[in-house]
Design a protein around this motif. Sequence first.
Motif, PDB file in Angstrom:
ATOM      1  N   LYS A   1      29.927 -12.975  36.728  1.00 47.19           N
ATOM      2  CA  LYS A   1      30.442 -11.904  35.856  1.00 47.19           C
ATOM      3  C   LYS A   1      29.285 -11.152  35.202  1.00 47.19           C
ATOM      4  N   ARG A   2      28.255 -11.865  34.801  1.00 47.81           N
ATOM      5  CA  ARG A   2      27.104 -11.196  34.190  1.00 47.81           C
ATOM      6  C   ARG A   2      26.446 -10.262  35.202  1.00 47.81           C
ATOM      7  N   ARG A   3      26.366 -10.693  36.456  1.00 50.85           N
ATOM      8  CA  ARG A   3      25.765  -9.812  37.462  1.00 50.85           C
ATOM      9  C   ARG A   3      26.630  -8.568  37.678  1.00 50.85           C
ATOM     10  N   VAL A   4      27.942  -8.763  37.689  1.00 52.48           N
ATOM     11  CA  VAL A   4      28.852  -7.623  37.820  1.00 52.48           C
ATOM     12  C   VAL A   4      28.624  -6.640  36.669  1.00 52.48           C
ATOM     13  N   ASP A   5      28.508  -7.172  35.456  1.00 49.22           N
ATOM     14  CA  ASP A   5      28.279  -6.314  34.290  1.00 49.22           C
ATOM     15  C   ASP A   5      26.930  -5.602  34.379  1.00 49.22           C
ATOM     16  N   GLU A   6      25.907  -6.311  34.863  1.00 46.81           N
ATOM     17  CA  GLU A   6      24.588  -5.704  35.011  1.00 46.81           C
ATOM     18  C   GLU A   6      24.640  -4.551  36.010  1.00 46.81           C
ATOM     19  N   ARG A   7      25.361  -4.760  37.119  1.00 47.93           N
ATOM     20  CA  ARG A   7      25.461  -3.717  38.132  1.00 47.93           C
ATOM     21  C   ARG A   7      26.217  -2.500  37.594  1.00 47.93           C
ATOM     22  N   ALA A   8      27.226  -2.767  36.763  1.00 48.27           N
ATOM     23  CA  ALA A   8      27.960  -1.652  36.150  1.00 48.27           C
ATOM     24  C   ALA A   8      27.037  -0.859  35.230  1.00 48.27           C
ATOM     25  N   ALA A   9      26.208  -1.571  34.459  1.00 47.84           N
ATOM     26  CA  ALA A   9      25.261  -0.893  33.576  1.00 47.84           C
ATOM     27  C   ALA A   9      24.242  -0.099  34.389  1.00 47.84           C
ATOM     28  N   THR A  10      23.837  -0.641  35.526  1.00 47.96           N
ATOM     29  CA  THR A  10      22.886   0.055  36.388  1.00 47.96           C
ATOM     30  C   THR A  10      23.485   1.343  36.942  1.00 47.96           C
ATOM     31  N   ARG A  11      24.759   1.289  37.310  1.00 50.79           N
ATOM     32  CA  ARG A  11      25.412   2.507  37.814  1.00 50.79           C
ATOM     33  C   ARG A  11      25.450   3.597  36.734  1.00 50.79           C
ATOM     34  N   VAL A  12      25.671   3.175  35.501  1.00 49.91           N
ATOM     35  CA  VAL A  12      25.663   4.142  34.396  1.00 49.91           C
ATOM     36  C   VAL A  12      24.264   4.732  34.226  1.00 49.91           C
ATOM     37  N   ALA A  13      23.249   3.875  34.279  1.00 54.73           N
ATOM     38  CA  ALA A  13      21.868   4.335  34.108  1.00 54.73           C
ATOM     39  C   ALA A  13      21.452   5.281  35.235  1.00 54.73           C
ATOM     40  N   ALA A  14      22.010   5.075  36.417  1.00 61.23           N
ATOM     41  CA  ALA A  14      21.639   5.890  37.583  1.00 61.23           C
ATOM     42  C   ALA A  14      22.614   7.037  37.827  1.00 61.23           C
ATOM     43  N   ALA A  15      23.558   7.251  36.917  1.00 62.04           N
ATOM     44  CA  ALA A  15      24.637   8.221  37.149  1.00 62.04           C
ATOM     45  C   ALA A  15      24.102   9.612  37.471  1.00 62.04           C
ATOM     46  N   ASP A  16      23.092  10.074  36.737  1.00 58.93           N
ATOM     47  CA  ASP A  16      22.554  11.418  36.988  1.00 58.93           C
ATOM     48  C   ASP A  16      21.939  11.515  38.378  1.00 58.93           C
ATOM     49  N   HIS A  17      21.228  10.475  38.783  1.00 60.62           N
ATOM     50  CA  HIS A  17      20.616  10.485  40.113  1.00 60.62           C
ATOM     51  C   HIS A  17      21.680  10.426  41.203  1.00 60.62           C
ATOM     52  N   ILE A  18      22.697   9.599  40.998  1.00 60.22           N
ATOM     53  CA  ILE A  18      23.777   9.502  41.982  1.00 60.22           C
ATOM     54  C   ILE A  18      24.485  10.841  42.132  1.00 60.22           C
ATOM     55  N   ALA A  19      24.694  11.526  41.003  1.00 51.28           N
ATOM     56  CA  ALA A  19      25.353  12.834  41.041  1.00 51.28           C
ATOM     57  C   ALA A  19      24.519  13.851  41.824  1.00 51.28           C
ATOM     58  N   ARG A  20      23.192  13.670  41.839  1.00 51.70           N
ATOM     59  CA  ARG A  20      22.332  14.597  42.569  1.00 51.70           C
ATOM     60  C   ARG A  20      22.213  14.236  44.040  1.00 51.70           C
ATOM     61  N   GLY A  21      22.793  13.094  44.451  1.00 46.93           N
ATOM     62  CA  GLY A  21      22.809  12.747  45.870  1.00 46.93           C
ATOM     63  C   GLY A  21      22.059  11.498  46.259  1.00 46.93           C
ATOM     64  N   PHE A  22      21.357  10.857  45.309  1.00 48.26           N
ATOM     65  CA  PHE A  22      20.655   9.615  45.623  1.00 48.26           C
ATOM     66  C   PHE A  22      21.670   8.489  45.853  1.00 48.26           C
ATOM     67  N   THR A  23      21.291   7.520  46.688  1.00 50.05           N
ATOM     68  CA  THR A  23      22.094   6.321  46.910  1.00 50.05           C
ATOM     69  C   THR A  23      21.483   5.176  46.111  1.00 50.05           C
ATOM     70  N   LEU A  24      22.317   4.475  45.355  1.00 50.23           N
ATOM     71  CA  LEU A  24      21.830   3.412  44.473  1.00 50.23           C
ATOM     72  C   LEU A  24      21.611   2.112  45.234  1.00 50.23           C
ATOM     73  N   LEU A  25      20.463   1.496  44.989  1.00 48.20           N
ATOM     74  CA  LEU A  25      20.162   0.154  45.491  1.00 48.20           C
ATOM     75  C   LEU A  25      20.168  -0.796  44.300  1.00 48.20           C
ATOM     76  N   HIS A  26      21.077  -1.772  44.295  1.00 45.69           N
ATOM     77  CA  HIS A  26      21.112  -2.707  43.174  1.00 45.69           C
ATOM     78  C   HIS A  26      19.991  -3.740  43.256  1.00 45.69           C
ATOM     79  N   ASP A  27      19.571  -4.072  44.486  1.00 41.49           N
ATOM     80  CA  ASP A  27      18.502  -5.057  44.667  1.00 41.49           C
ATOM     81  C   ASP A  27      17.273  -4.369  45.238  1.00 41.49           C
ATOM     82  N   GLU A  28      16.132  -4.722  44.700  1.00 37.94           N
ATOM     83  CA  GLU A  28      14.888  -4.121  45.181  1.00 37.94           C
ATOM     84  C   GLU A  28      14.653  -4.532  46.630  1.00 37.94           C
ATOM     85  N   PRO A  29      14.498  -3.581  47.539  1.00 41.07           N
ATOM     86  CA  PRO A  29      14.353  -3.940  48.954  1.00 41.07           C
ATOM     87  C   PRO A  29      12.946  -4.407  49.294  1.00 41.07           C
TER      88      PRO A  29
END
Length: 544
Positions: free
Chosen positions: A213-241
């Motif tokens: 559940k904590r990881r789910v919450d962290e990923r949700a927070a990450t999506r919020v933090a990346a919202a502007d970039h996602i809106a511009r067309g970037f694809t979000l990576l939750h784990d560093e490749p």
Amino acid sequence: MTITMPAPASTGYTLVDADPNELDITANVRTGVDITAAPEFIASITELGVRQAVLAVRRADGTLAVHDGQRRVLAAREAGLTSIPVMVRDQTADERAAGIERITEQINLNDQREALTKGQHAAGVAELLDLGLNVQKVATALHVPKSYVEQAGRAGRSERARQQLDDRQLTLEGAAILADLEDATEIEPWVTDAVERVFEFGYGIENRLATIKRRVDERAATRVAAADHIARGFTLLHDEPSTSEGEWFSPVDLRTADGGAVPADAPEQAPHLWHIHVHATGAIWVDKATRVEVTEDDIDFDTEDDDDAEPNGERRHANTVEKVPGWSYEFFLHHDNRAAAGLELAPERIAANGSSEDDAQDGLTPAQRKAARAEAERLEKERAERRKVKVLNRAGATATEARRTFLTGLLSRKDVPKNATKWMVRVLATHGDVFTESKCGERYADIMGSPLREVPQKADSATVARAEVLLLARVLTAFEARLTGPQDAKDYWRFSAKHYRGMVGIDSYLTFLADSGHTLTPVEQAAIGNITVDDAYAAVDDDA
């Protein structure tokens, strides 16, 4: 899914086709209709379908509550039907009020006679919340704490969570987390398999569910933090490749067509080709108006909550800033998009990815090639270490919540556990300075629910046995403050290196908790040296 059909003559109802699995059977809080005891009825429904429409009302939240036709719905589910006819009308205010009264009465009366199961009770609470009562009103009507209503309302909406409650496999808190995870699967499909692995493993279930559940919450927070970039067309990576296998590249791994470094704004010029990895860097201070980051040393915290106070020297007034999560943004290019981006591999990346047979292709000297491969190996080790720290810190934060919940329960007793007094004498003889920890008072208040300054008064009116509990609380909360430090850190798993961050005596503290009934998590086991940090990482990484 619900499909609207032509409405019959003005009856107030609309005929729809609805999935029987999505219909809510709310005739009674007490469940237990065994439709499998009517095989002929199920066979008829299987062969002919539901010929007489079920009656239902549509609640404010859009769900369909069955008023007539419970057996038809249950039989349709057994028959595997995905669509049955339902006559639907909107729920009236009078019906909502009547539903609240019915459920409240059923719960209270059944609790006084033959007690409802925990799962049935939770289902009733969830239904009252669905009908529009807030948490406080449900708590008042059922004579239960608000915290119970909040958790029961979450657990009650999940059939599996209710069953786990009734089978005593989960506490109410754990059942609530399970229900939350089931809700999360629509956005996070991986959660389904992760939860199943937890139940298959069968050990430390609630802690493991809480970590997911904590990881789910962290990923949700990450999506919020990346919202502007996602809106511009970037694809979000939750784990560093990883960039060592030739599938992903960072800008430093690439060159322009003329051999130059990739411009810093290259990802912004083609966001549809690039991925972004966002990770938390800890809390930072920002100006409330401009959102520009402010150095902590530039803030005069003595002015906090005093608008008229003058900050010292060149420092800023504390009321002009606020603490927010800090984020780091890194860009990565997948190899499938490299050609479209018009970028080439840097010689160092060719050397790092290639074998000795490819040495001539990179254009480097042997010394340069060796250095490039060493640098690539160093970066990959750093990424692997960052992932390990992230996973272990997540597990450490989850373990802290569970440990403090255990402490609250342990210290609500009328007397101390066996051998507690002897343990206090021994540990304080060696680690008496534990009471100097900066967060002693804060941890005591968090766990005991009252400030440390009230202890003398409580001791005056306490029995001898309860006074011993108050003493134990003072000792345990002081060690808890030492364990997590001034910043409420999550990385106490590092203590296996001994005396990390001055955490002397922590092994004795956690061992005492284990002897008193607390189940140590992998990160706590690693902290006292029962297992290695790598073993702890393997245990918690599988769940995540």
